[in-house]
Each structure stands twice: as C-alpha cells, then as structure tokens.
Enzyme design. Sequence first.
Site, mmCIF file in Angstrom:
data_model
loop_
_atom_site.group_PDB
_atom_site.id
_atom_site.type_symbol
_atom_site.label_atom_id
_atom_site.label_comp_id
_atom_site.label_asym_id
_atom_site.label_seq_id
_atom_site.Cartn_x
_atom_site.Cartn_y
_atom_site.Cartn_z
ATOM 1 C CG ASN A 138 -9.469 4.932 1.439
ATOM 2 O OD1 ASN A 138 -9.082 4.484 0.374
ATOM 3 N ND2 ASN A 138 -9.726 4.168 2.487
ATOM 4 C CB CYS A 178 -9.217 3.461 11.142
ATOM 5 S SG CYS A 178 -7.789 4.248 11.902
#
Length: 255
Positions: free
Chosen positions: A69, A188
Amino acid sequence: MTLLADQIQRYSRQIILKDIGGIGQSKLLDSTVFILGAGGLGSPAALYLAASGVGRLIIADNDLVELSNLQRQILHTTSAVGEAKVESAKKNLNALNPDVEIITISQRVTENSVDSLIDKADLVLDGSDNFATRYLLNDACLKQKKLLVSAAVLGFEGQIATFAHGIDPKAPCYRCLFPNPPQSAPTCSTAGVLGAAVGTVGSLQAAEAIKLLLGIGQNLIGSMLLINTFDNIYHNINIAKLPDCPTCGSQRQLI
Ligand SMILES: [Zn+2]
C-alpha cells in the site's frame, strides 16, 4: 465559532484567501466529512482536509496496512504495516492537526450500515476501489440528500465528479454515468497505479470538498474531470442525466 489565536496562525494562509477568510475557516471547523477508504484516494484527501481544519472526519475502512500500500497510500508509514488502516490514519491525522476530530469505522460499509454512517456528514467523499461500494454510496447519498465527491484512478489516469442528485433533482448520479457495472474491470492490484496520479485525484477531491462546503468556486456537479498524468491531458466532460436511471430517474425503485 470564534477562532483562537493558534487557529488563526495555523490556518493563516487559508484565511487570507478572499474566498475563504475567517468566516469560511469557521465553517470548515464546523463541518463533517465522511471518507470511505483510507487508501490511495482517502490518504491525500484526509490529509488535506485535516490540515485545512475540517472539524470532523469520519473515516471508514476495514483493511489492514500492507507493505504494497505504501507506494501510494501516504497516510500510512512502514511501522504501521499490519495495523488497521483507520487506526494508522487517526494517529497520523491527529499528529498533523489535533484540532480535527477523527471518528474511525473499522468495518465494511454495507447496505445496512451506510445510512447511519453518513447521516452526520455534510459531504461524502468516495475513496473506494470497487463498483459495488460506489453504487452503495450513490444510492445512500440520494436518500440522505448528501453531496458525493466520487473518484477513481487506474494506471496514470483518473476521474473525479460530484453528484448532488439528492439535493437537485435535475443533477445526474453515478448510475447515470455507469448504469451497469462492467463485467470485468481491471484493478490497481492487477493493472497497477502511479502513486502521484492517485495523489493528484485525491487532492482534487479535497479541494472539491472544501469548495462545496463553503459554496465557492466552480464545482463538478453534472460534469466529470478526466485526468491523464501520462500524456498531461486534462479535460472536463458533461454527464447527462438518464431519464430511466434506477437511482435518480422518474421510475426509481430504490427509495
Ligand atoms: Zn441517476
């Protein structure tokens, strides 16, 4: 709300903007924004909204911070890997601006919970990464008459639009734009995303939210800004209202 000396100093560069001033700053401090997702979009949006003194942020996310992340979700640091995203978000936003009350919701937002979660918000900011959640927020914002600032990013490109269909019956909604979810949409995690692209769009969401809360500037109600950071092409397109939209059209069944 009377501004304290520390607040005048903290927000001085914003207060001297003629479109904001002390009255606008007080209004921001009295405002509540619901942010769905403390990820790529929610990170810059929450950071800028907290820094600018939006008084209360309600942040919902049920994920933990992962190492993958950190390339784009700038609200979290390496030491937060494994922590709940909302706890990591709260810690960093409080460190940035203790003036702001951060309310965390570490559960998935569902059809049953969404109404009560957005109930207290003046505006809803969608930083989710899937169509099901975008439809859920879109439908709830109609029922609750909330402004919805929606965005999505993939690769080097993104889009942002504001939906006010609960407030203005002539305004289109997210389902007018995307009546049906695509059969298979890249994500993503499968197609990749540039951190700075998602940062650009999340920052635009924060700017849009501040303008809407204060009733200033040109907003994106009825239009969508398309952002291509690869080719440096940015353009604005109008969104038409679908007469038979299941959410906001005359035959709607959801409310
Ligand atoms: Zn619609």
